[in-house]
Design an enzyme around this catalytic site. Structure first.
Site, PDB file in Angstrom:
ATOM      1  N   CYS A 155     -13.233   3.534 -29.035  1.00  0.00           N
ATOM      2  CA  CYS A 155     -14.512   4.220 -29.234  1.00  0.00           C
ATOM      3  C   CYS A 155     -15.247   4.449 -27.925  1.00  0.00           C
ATOM      4  O   CYS A 155     -16.324   3.893 -27.705  1.00  0.00           O
ATOM      5  CB  CYS A 155     -15.366   3.404 -30.190  1.00  0.00           C
ATOM      6  SG  CYS A 155     -14.505   3.215 -31.731  1.00  0.00           S
ATOM      7  N   GLU A 156     -14.657   5.202 -27.040  1.00  0.00           N
ATOM      8  CA  GLU A 156     -15.290   5.564 -25.770  1.00  0.00           C
ATOM      9  C   GLU A 156     -14.753   6.921 -25.358  1.00  0.00           C
ATOM     10  O   GLU A 156     -13.542   7.165 -25.463  1.00  0.00           O
ATOM     11  CB  GLU A 156     -14.895   4.577 -24.657  1.00  0.00           C
ATOM     12  CG  GLU A 156     -15.345   3.183 -24.892  1.00  0.00           C
ATOM     13  CD  GLU A 156     -15.748   2.458 -23.616  1.00  0.00           C
ATOM     14  OE1 GLU A 156     -16.121   3.117 -22.628  1.00  0.00           O
ATOM     15  OE2 GLU A 156     -15.679   1.228 -23.645  1.00  0.00           O
ATOM     16  N   TYR A 214      -9.647   5.280 -12.665  1.00  0.00           N
ATOM     17  CA  TYR A 214      -9.534   6.001 -11.387  1.00  0.00           C
ATOM     18  C   TYR A 214      -9.297   7.491 -11.587  1.00  0.00           C
ATOM     19  O   TYR A 214      -8.988   8.183 -10.628  1.00  0.00           O
ATOM     20  CB  TYR A 214      -8.339   5.489 -10.571  1.00  0.00           C
ATOM     21  CG  TYR A 214      -8.182   4.003 -10.467  1.00  0.00           C
ATOM     22  CD1 TYR A 214      -9.099   3.234  -9.756  1.00  0.00           C
ATOM     23  CD2 TYR A 214      -7.094   3.359 -11.061  1.00  0.00           C
ATOM     24  CE1 TYR A 214      -8.934   1.875  -9.645  1.00  0.00           C
ATOM     25  CE2 TYR A 214      -6.919   1.999 -10.944  1.00  0.00           C
ATOM     26  CZ  TYR A 214      -7.847   1.256 -10.228  1.00  0.00           C
ATOM     27  OH  TYR A 214      -7.678  -0.092 -10.111  1.00  0.00           O
ATOM     28  N   GLU A 267       3.845  -6.667   1.670  1.00  0.00           N
ATOM     29  CA  GLU A 267       3.396  -7.027   0.318  1.00  0.00           C
ATOM     30  C   GLU A 267       3.389  -5.814  -0.608  1.00  0.00           C
ATOM     31  O   GLU A 267       2.348  -5.448  -1.144  1.00  0.00           O
ATOM     32  CB  GLU A 267       1.961  -7.560   0.364  1.00  0.00           C
ATOM     33  CG  GLU A 267       1.728  -8.742   1.235  1.00  0.00           C
ATOM     34  CD  GLU A 267       0.242  -9.051   1.403  1.00  0.00           C
ATOM     35  OE1 GLU A 267      -0.068 -10.222   1.639  1.00  0.00           O
ATOM     36  OE2 GLU A 267      -0.599  -8.136   1.300  1.00  0.00           O
ATOM     37  N   GLY A 324       0.771  -1.245   0.000  1.00  0.00           N
ATOM     38  CA  GLY A 324       0.000   0.000   0.000  1.00  0.00           C
ATOM     39  C   GLY A 324       0.790   1.277   0.000  1.00  0.00           C
ATOM     40  O   GLY A 324       0.223   2.349  -0.170  1.00  0.00           O
ATOM     41  N   TYR A 341       0.357  -1.903 -12.181  1.00  0.00           N
ATOM     42  CA  TYR A 341      -1.041  -1.877 -12.616  1.00  0.00           C
ATOM     43  C   TYR A 341      -1.177  -1.236 -14.002  1.00  0.00           C
ATOM     44  O   TYR A 341      -2.158  -0.563 -14.295  1.00  0.00           O
ATOM     45  CB  TYR A 341      -1.927  -1.166 -11.570  1.00  0.00           C
ATOM     46  CG  TYR A 341      -1.732  -1.734 -10.186  1.00  0.00           C
ATOM     47  CD1 TYR A 341      -2.187  -3.006  -9.888  1.00  0.00           C
ATOM     48  CD2 TYR A 341      -1.058  -1.018  -9.194  1.00  0.00           C
ATOM     49  CE1 TYR A 341      -1.978  -3.562  -8.625  1.00  0.00           C
ATOM     50  CE2 TYR A 341      -0.850  -1.564  -7.929  1.00  0.00           C
ATOM     51  CZ  TYR A 341      -1.319  -2.840  -7.650  1.00  0.00           C
ATOM     52  OH  TYR A 341      -1.107  -3.374  -6.412  1.00  0.00           O
ATOM     53  N   GLY A 373       3.598  -3.644  -3.891  1.00  0.00           N
ATOM     54  CA  GLY A 373       3.510  -3.854  -5.336  1.00  0.00           C
ATOM     55  C   GLY A 373       3.955  -2.577  -6.036  1.00  0.00           C
ATOM     56  O   GLY A 373       5.045  -2.483  -6.604  1.00  0.00           O
ATOM     57  N   ARG A 374       3.097  -1.547  -5.913  1.00  0.00           N
ATOM     58  CA  ARG A 374       3.359  -0.270  -6.567  1.00  0.00           C
ATOM     59  C   ARG A 374       4.687   0.337  -6.128  1.00  0.00           C
ATOM     60  O   ARG A 374       5.421   0.906  -6.948  1.00  0.00           O
ATOM     61  CB  ARG A 374       2.226   0.688  -6.215  1.00  0.00           C
ATOM     62  CG  ARG A 374       2.210   1.974  -7.016  1.00  0.00           C
ATOM     63  CD  ARG A 374       1.175   2.955  -6.457  1.00  0.00           C
ATOM     64  NE  ARG A 374      -0.034   2.332  -6.019  1.00  0.00           N
ATOM     65  CZ  ARG A 374      -1.161   2.279  -6.731  1.00  0.00           C
ATOM     66  NH1 ARG A 374      -1.217   2.828  -7.911  1.00  0.00           N
ATOM     67  NH2 ARG A 374      -2.236   1.693  -6.229  1.00  0.00           N
TER      68      ARG A 374
HETATM   69  N1  LLP Z   1      -1.612  -7.004  -0.781  1.00  0.00           N
HETATM   70  C1  LLP Z   1      -2.919  -7.143  -1.056  1.00  0.00           C
HETATM   71  C2  LLP Z   1      -3.705  -8.127  -0.306  1.00  0.00           C
HETATM   72  C3  LLP Z   1      -3.496  -6.351  -2.058  1.00  0.00           C
HETATM   73  O1  LLP Z   1      -4.787  -6.485  -2.328  1.00  0.00           O
HETATM   74  C4  LLP Z   1      -2.700  -5.419  -2.769  1.00  0.00           C
HETATM   75  C5  LLP Z   1      -3.266  -4.591  -3.818  1.00  0.00           C
HETATM   76  C6  LLP Z   1      -1.334  -5.343  -2.448  1.00  0.00           C
HETATM   77  C7  LLP Z   1      -0.823  -6.146  -1.437  1.00  0.00           C
HETATM   78  C8  LLP Z   1      -0.385  -4.415  -3.150  1.00  0.00           C
HETATM   79  O2  LLP Z   1      -0.691  -3.084  -2.930  1.00  0.00           O
HETATM   80  P1  LLP Z   1       0.315  -1.936  -3.399  1.00  0.00           P
HETATM   81  O3  LLP Z   1       1.576  -2.029  -2.568  1.00  0.00           O
HETATM   82  O4  LLP Z   1       0.592  -2.115  -4.830  1.00  0.00           O
HETATM   83  O5  LLP Z   1      -0.430  -0.676  -3.132  1.00  0.00           O
HETATM   84  N2  LLP Z   1      -5.280  -1.257  -9.633  1.00  0.00           N
HETATM   85  C9  LLP Z   1      -5.101  -0.254  -8.599  1.00  0.00           C
HETATM   86  C10 LLP Z   1      -4.463  -0.828  -7.357  1.00  0.00           C
HETATM   87  C11 LLP Z   1      -5.222  -2.003  -6.768  1.00  0.00           C
HETATM   88  C12 LLP Z   1      -4.532  -2.606  -5.584  1.00  0.00           C
HETATM   89  C13 LLP Z   1      -5.164  -3.892  -5.188  1.00  0.00           C
HETATM   90  N3  LLP Z   1      -4.507  -4.573  -4.124  1.00  0.00           N
HETATM   91  C14 LLP Z   1      -4.314   0.902  -9.178  1.00  0.00           C
HETATM   92  O6  LLP Z   1      -3.971   0.861 -10.349  1.00  0.00           O
HETATM   93  O7  LLP Z   1      -4.065   1.879  -8.500  1.00  0.00           O
END
Ligand code: LLP
Length: 414
Positions: free
Chosen positions: A342-343, A316, A273, A239, A371, A275-276
């Site tokens: 086409c949107e 978003y 965890e 997050g 993402y 990701g981003r």
């Molecule tokens: N752990 C769990 C259980 C999650 O559901 C997620 C993301 C993460 C870790 C990783 O979160 P991060 O560190 O990346 O914030 N598509 C959206 C983001 C959706 C995130 C869903 N869950 C976007 O493009 O902003």
């Protein structure tokens, strides 16, 4: 910190000019920097080095095998949410013992697949899921290690679509009364309770929500242990936000500095965890200008990339900075950058001041490594784009551009 910089007016990824890659692979494409991925992973991982820990990369953010393999070699685990992500993580060489499985809709087949692989733990999101995991583990003659995902009801102050730790969200068990579910889980014959899991949202730019969530988790672990339930690990989720625009999110070191004092006395392995935070600024989306369209009211820069390739702006209203791949001295304009779909929702940027580009110019949408490709589709029958990885002064295609034949693979006319 990232490795996308102008060298003599040419946007470059590490030492490779982006335009050279565009000549070789065509457009549009995603471009990742190995050095940036590695730097982000190391900084995050080292921030938690004072405790036993696993940094489990959220595979959904950027699922390319080459990216997963690179992170796996650096010691990353994986946070997965589907059998497909488990398949990818294992193919990329991430050890099963560093994989955690989240998500509200795990199927029987996916549970069996994960048990056979021997993953570190399931992060359970509901009571029926707990019973199903117990049953499947029993059928396979094994025991499932589980954490319960607890919803701490903390406001992460982010976009409502990506806030997951509020009590109205579909994720996890409400924190109030969750100790009863832990006790029940502990008594199931094919379940071994191993941990507590939380993930409160994504693109979080403040530190307080993490601190509040960690405090609630620490309190819960105390309560559980007092009831004789052994807890080996605490997963504080992902997050952490990235600077897309003007935001100044906490650094991993600041995050760790704020939460480690709460976690130190707990005698747990700490999982995270991200990701981003690892992949977001390690990738860009490169697209070519097809033409400019002036309506009198507005200027549209029509490019060959679209919402199917990079969905975040449409979904978003997300901001991705637009940079020219070759810096020029054209007049400044304000324009919408739009794709061929086409949107009306097909835009990559809206009302953006920029240098007036010409047809054929290349543009980069920054901070698109997370993402981006992983949320792309073939809507409007547009083949998925190529993914390219730069390492120093070399680059490699790590996913070939799809062909028309790929588009219809598996289809058949009865
Ligand atoms: N752990 C769990 C259980 C999650 O559901 C997620 C993301 C993460 C870790 C990783 O979160 P991060 O560190 O990346 O914030 N598509 C959206 C983001 C959706 C995130 C869903 N869950 C976007 O493009 O902003």
């Amino acid at each position: 910190m990232h490795h996308f910089h102008y060298i003599d007016g040419d946007l470059s990824c590490e030492q490779v000019p982006v335009a050279r890659i565009a000549e070789a692979v065509g457009t549009p494409f995603y471009l990742y920097s190995r050095a940036t991925l590695e730097h982000h992973f190391r900084v995050f991982d080292q921030a938690f080095a004072s405790l036993p820990h696993v940094t489990a990369f959220a595979v959904k953010a950027c699922s390319n095998l080459a990216v997963l393999a690179l992170l796996g070699r650096l010691g990353a685990g994986a946070d997965i949410v589907s059998g497909g992500e488990l398949f990818r993580a294992r193919k990329a060489g991430i050890p099963a013992g560093r994989i955690v499985f989240s998500g509200v809709g795990k199927t029987t087949a996916e549970i069996a697949q994960a048990l056979k692989e021997g993953i570190y733990a399931f992060q359970v999101e509901s009571h029926p899921e707990l019973l199903l995991i117990n049953r499947v583990a029993g059928e396979l003659g094994t025991t499932a290690r589980v954490a319960l995902r607890v919803n701490p009801d903390v406001d992460p102050k982010t976009h409502p679509y990506i806030a997951t730790g509020l009590k109205e969200s579909k994720f996890g068990f409400p924190v109030a009364g969750v100790e009863k579910v832990f006790a029940e889980a502990d008594a199931l014959p094919h379940i071994r309770v191993a941990g507590v899991h939380q993930h409160i949202g994504s693109q979080i730019t403040q530190i307080t929500p993490f601190v509040e969530a960690a405090e609630r988790a620490a309190e819960l672990i105390g309560t559980l242990r007092a009831r004789g339930i052994a807890i080996e690990y605490l997963n504080i989720g992902g997050g952490i936000g990235i600077p897309y625009d003007e935001q100044v999110p906490p650094t991993p070191a600041e995050l760790a500095h704020a939460v480690l004092p709460i976690l130190k006395g707990l005698d747990v392995t700490v999982l995270t965890e991200p990701g981003r935070g690892i992949a977001g600024n390690a990738g860009i989306f490169v697209t070519r200008v097809l033409r400019l369209k002036d309506t009198g009211d507005k200027t549209f820069v029509v490019v060959d990339g679209a919402m199917n390739d990079l969905m975040r702006p449409s979904l978003y209203n997300a901001f991705h900075a637009v940079r020219p791949v070759r810096q020029g001295d054209g007049p400044d304009i304000v324009a919408d950058v739009v794709g061929p779909i086409c949107e009306s929702g097909d835009f990559l940027a809206k009302g953006r001041p920029m240098q007036r580009p010409d047809s054929g110019d290349l543009l980069a949408l920054m901070s698109a490594g997370a993402y981006g490709f992983s949320m792309s589709s073939t809507y409007n029958s547009r083949p998925r784009v190529a993914e390219v990885l730069v390492d120093g002064d070399t680059f490699q295609v790590i996913r070939a551009r799809e062909t028309y034949e790929d588009l219809i693979r598996g289809e058949h006319i009865p």
